[in-house]
Design a protein around this motif. Structure first.
Motif, mmCIF file in Angstrom:
data_model
loop_
_atom_site.group_PDB
_atom_site.id
_atom_site.type_symbol
_atom_site.label_atom_id
_atom_site.label_comp_id
_atom_site.label_asym_id
_atom_site.label_seq_id
_atom_site.Cartn_x
_atom_site.Cartn_y
_atom_site.Cartn_z
ATOM 1 N N TYR A 86 0.997 -1.590 -0.364
ATOM 2 C CA TYR A 86 0.197 0.047 -0.062
ATOM 3 C C TYR A 86 0.848 1.238 -0.289
ATOM 4 O O TYR A 86 0.462 2.331 -0.196
ATOM 5 C CB TYR A 86 -0.569 0.385 1.556
ATOM 6 N N SER A 87 2.476 1.383 0.361
ATOM 7 C CA SER A 87 3.403 2.443 0.832
ATOM 8 C C SER A 87 2.778 3.022 1.335
ATOM 9 O O SER A 87 2.981 4.585 0.751
ATOM 10 C CB SER A 87 3.091 3.389 -1.068
ATOM 11 N N ASP A 88 2.639 3.221 2.087
ATOM 12 C CA ASP A 88 2.317 3.395 3.362
ATOM 13 C C ASP A 88 2.915 3.193 4.810
ATOM 14 O O ASP A 88 3.146 3.669 5.593
ATOM 15 C CB ASP A 88 0.965 3.313 4.321
ATOM 16 N N GLY A 89 4.375 2.049 4.540
ATOM 17 C CA GLY A 89 4.549 1.690 5.737
ATOM 18 C C GLY A 89 4.542 0.925 6.973
ATOM 19 O O GLY A 89 3.237 0.593 5.995
ATOM 20 N N TRP A 90 5.184 -0.433 7.075
ATOM 21 C CA TRP A 90 4.655 -1.407 8.159
ATOM 22 C C TRP A 90 4.086 -0.289 9.318
ATOM 23 O O TRP A 90 4.517 0.684 9.575
ATOM 24 C CB TRP A 90 5.687 -2.205 8.189
ATOM 25 N N ASP A 91 3.360 -1.103 9.694
ATOM 26 C CA ASP A 91 2.379 -0.431 11.051
ATOM 27 C C ASP A 91 2.995 0.108 12.117
ATOM 28 O O ASP A 91 4.221 -1.152 12.033
ATOM 29 C CB ASP A 91 1.334 -1.992 11.449
ATOM 30 N N ALA A 92 3.176 0.297 13.355
ATOM 31 C CA ALA A 92 3.969 0.687 13.669
ATOM 32 C C ALA A 92 3.680 -0.838 14.950
ATOM 33 O O ALA A 92 2.794 -1.299 15.295
ATOM 34 C CB ALA A 92 3.022 1.787 15.028
ATOM 35 N N GLY A 93 5.018 -1.245 14.974
ATOM 36 C CA GLY A 93 4.814 -2.570 16.143
ATOM 37 C C GLY A 93 5.144 -3.615 15.189
ATOM 38 O O GLY A 93 5.574 -4.634 15.344
ATOM 39 N N SER A 94 5.212 -3.472 13.757
ATOM 40 C CA SER A 94 6.028 -4.654 13.148
ATOM 41 C C SER A 94 6.968 -5.157 13.221
ATOM 42 O O SER A 94 8.159 -3.930 12.715
ATOM 43 C CB SER A 94 5.325 -4.726 11.351
ATOM 44 N N TYR A 95 7.623 -6.222 13.153
ATOM 45 C CA TYR A 95 9.069 -6.078 13.169
ATOM 46 C C TYR A 95 8.970 -7.803 12.234
ATOM 47 O O TYR A 95 8.388 -8.618 12.617
ATOM 48 C CB TYR A 95 9.602 -5.826 14.079
ATOM 49 N N LEU A 96 10.518 -7.766 12.348
ATOM 50 C CA LEU A 96 10.851 -9.509 11.142
ATOM 51 C C LEU A 96 11.874 -9.522 12.346
ATOM 52 O O LEU A 96 13.197 -8.935 11.994
ATOM 53 C CB LEU A 96 11.740 -9.692 9.935
ATOM 54 N N THR A 97 12.115 -10.883 11.967
ATOM 55 C CA THR A 97 13.858 -12.003 13.059
ATOM 56 C C THR A 97 13.717 -13.028 12.201
ATOM 57 O O THR A 97 13.009 -13.843 11.756
ATOM 58 C CB THR A 97 13.421 -11.955 14.585
ATOM 59 N N ILE A 98 15.058 -12.793 11.483
ATOM 60 C CA ILE A 98 15.761 -14.030 10.547
ATOM 61 C C ILE A 98 16.534 -14.946 11.721
ATOM 62 O O ILE A 98 17.205 -14.276 12.251
ATOM 63 C CB ILE A 98 15.548 -13.915 9.478
ATOM 64 N N LEU A 99 16.361 -15.854 11.778
ATOM 65 C CA LEU A 99 17.697 -16.962 12.850
ATOM 66 C C LEU A 99 18.215 -17.911 12.180
ATOM 67 O O LEU A 99 17.279 -18.285 10.991
ATOM 68 C CB LEU A 99 16.798 -17.411 13.783
ATOM 69 N N GLY A 100 19.269 -18.399 12.705
ATOM 70 C CA GLY A 100 19.815 -19.450 11.133
ATOM 71 C C GLY A 100 19.186 -21.050 12.100
ATOM 72 O O GLY A 100 18.917 -21.067 12.737
ATOM 73 N N GLU A 101 19.476 -21.800 12.069
ATOM 74 C CA GLU A 101 19.635 -23.177 11.943
ATOM 75 C C GLU A 101 20.179 -23.541 13.787
ATOM 76 O O GLU A 101 19.527 -24.036 14.014
ATOM 77 C CB GLU A 101 20.246 -24.199 11.024
ATOM 78 N N TYR A 102 20.970 -22.228 14.134
ATOM 79 C CA TYR A 102 21.777 -22.754 16.044
ATOM 80 C C TYR A 102 20.539 -22.116 16.473
ATOM 81 O O TYR A 102 21.035 -22.121 17.593
ATOM 82 C CB TYR A 102 22.709 -22.586 16.008
ATOM 83 N N GLY A 103 19.857 -20.734 16.083
ATOM 84 C CA GLY A 103 18.770 -20.389 16.900
ATOM 85 C C GLY A 103 19.942 -18.622 17.011
ATOM 86 O O GLY A 103 19.320 -18.008 17.637
ATOM 87 N N ASN A 104 20.398 -18.434 16.028
ATOM 88 C CA ASN A 104 21.278 -17.217 16.297
ATOM 89 C C ASN A 104 20.429 -16.528 15.375
ATOM 90 O O ASN A 104 19.980 -16.656 14.687
ATOM 91 C CB ASN A 104 22.730 -17.275 15.803
ATOM 92 N N VAL A 105 20.661 -14.857 15.719
ATOM 93 C CA VAL A 105 19.794 -13.862 15.190
ATOM 94 C C VAL A 105 20.681 -13.177 13.717
ATOM 95 O O VAL A 105 21.880 -13.036 13.953
ATOM 96 C CB VAL A 105 19.595 -12.923 15.972
ATOM 97 N N PHE A 106 20.266 -13.822 12.509
ATOM 98 C CA PHE A 106 20.718 -12.985 11.203
ATOM 99 C C PHE A 106 20.545 -11.685 11.569
ATOM 100 O O PHE A 106 21.084 -10.714 10.272
ATOM 101 C CB PHE A 106 20.569 -14.361 10.196
ATOM 102 N N TYR A 107 19.372 -11.477 11.548
ATOM 103 C CA TYR A 107 18.272 -10.053 11.135
ATOM 104 C C TYR A 107 17.180 -9.994 11.888
ATOM 105 O O TYR A 107 15.920 -10.875 12.720
ATOM 106 C CB TYR A 107 17.880 -9.769 9.773
#
Length: 158
Positions: A86-107
C-alpha cells in the motif's frame, strides 16, 4: 487444560525438530510480529538471479513463525527485501526476525521506508557445529603450506 497445553507443545517440538534441509540448502526461520494491515507487509529473499523466496501473506494480530530451506548460493549472500504493497510503511510494532539453524539472529528489524527496503543478508557460518578440525600443539616447519601433511594431527569435532 494442562494436558492440552503439553500436547500442543510436544506437537510443536516434533514439527520444528523435523525441519531439516538438504546439504545444498540453508535452514532459516522467519519470525514476523505484525498487528494491523499485515496483508500489506511482504518479505522476500533475493539472489543475483531474482526472487528465491517470498514469505506467505501475514495475518493481523498473529505472530508468524516459519521454517524455510533456502537454496545455497556459492557465497551464502542474499538480499532481504521488505515491502509494503500500500506504500504507507509497515504498521507500528511490526518487525521481522530471521534466525539461523542454531537459533542465532541473522536479522532483526522493521521497515522504515514507505514502500520498499533492501538489505544485504549473509547466511554464512564460518565455523559450523559438528565440523571437524585438525589440531596440534607442535606445528613446525612448513605447516602453513598447502602441501604439508597433517596426518599426525588430532581431529576435533566442534
Amino acid at each position: 487444560m494442562i494436558k492440552q497445553t503439553l500436547v500442543v507443545l510436544v506437537l510443536v517440538y516434533l514439527v520444528a525438530s523435523q525441519n531439516t534441509c538438504q546439504q545444498n540448502e540453508l535452514q532459516i526461520e522467519f519470525r514476523m510480529k505484525c498487528k494491523n494491515y499485515c496483508n500489506e507487509e511482504k518479505v522476500q529473499i533475493l539472489t543475483e538471479w531474482g526472487v528465491l523466496y517470498t514469505e506467505p501473506t501475514y495475518v493481523n494480530n498473529v505472530d508468524s513463525d516459519n521454517f524455510v530451506c533456502l537454496d545455497k548460493t556459492s557465497t551464502e549472500m542474499y538480499t532481504l527485501q521488505l515491502m509494503d504493497t500500500y506504500s504507507d510503511g509497515w504498521d507500528a510494532g511490526s518487525y521481522l526476525t530471521i534466525l539461523g539453524e542454531y537459533g542465532n539472529v541473522f536479522y532483526k528489524g522493521y521497515m522504515i521506508n514507505k514502500s520498499r527496503e533492501s538489505f544485504p543478508l549473509s547466511l554464512h557460518y564460518f565455523i559450523r557445529k559438528n565440523s571437524e578440525w585438525k589440531m596440534t600443539n607442535t606445528a613446525e616447519g612448513s605447516w602453513t603450506e598447502t602441501t604439508y601433511s597433517d596426518d599426525s594431527w588430532s581431529t576435533e569435532t566442534l
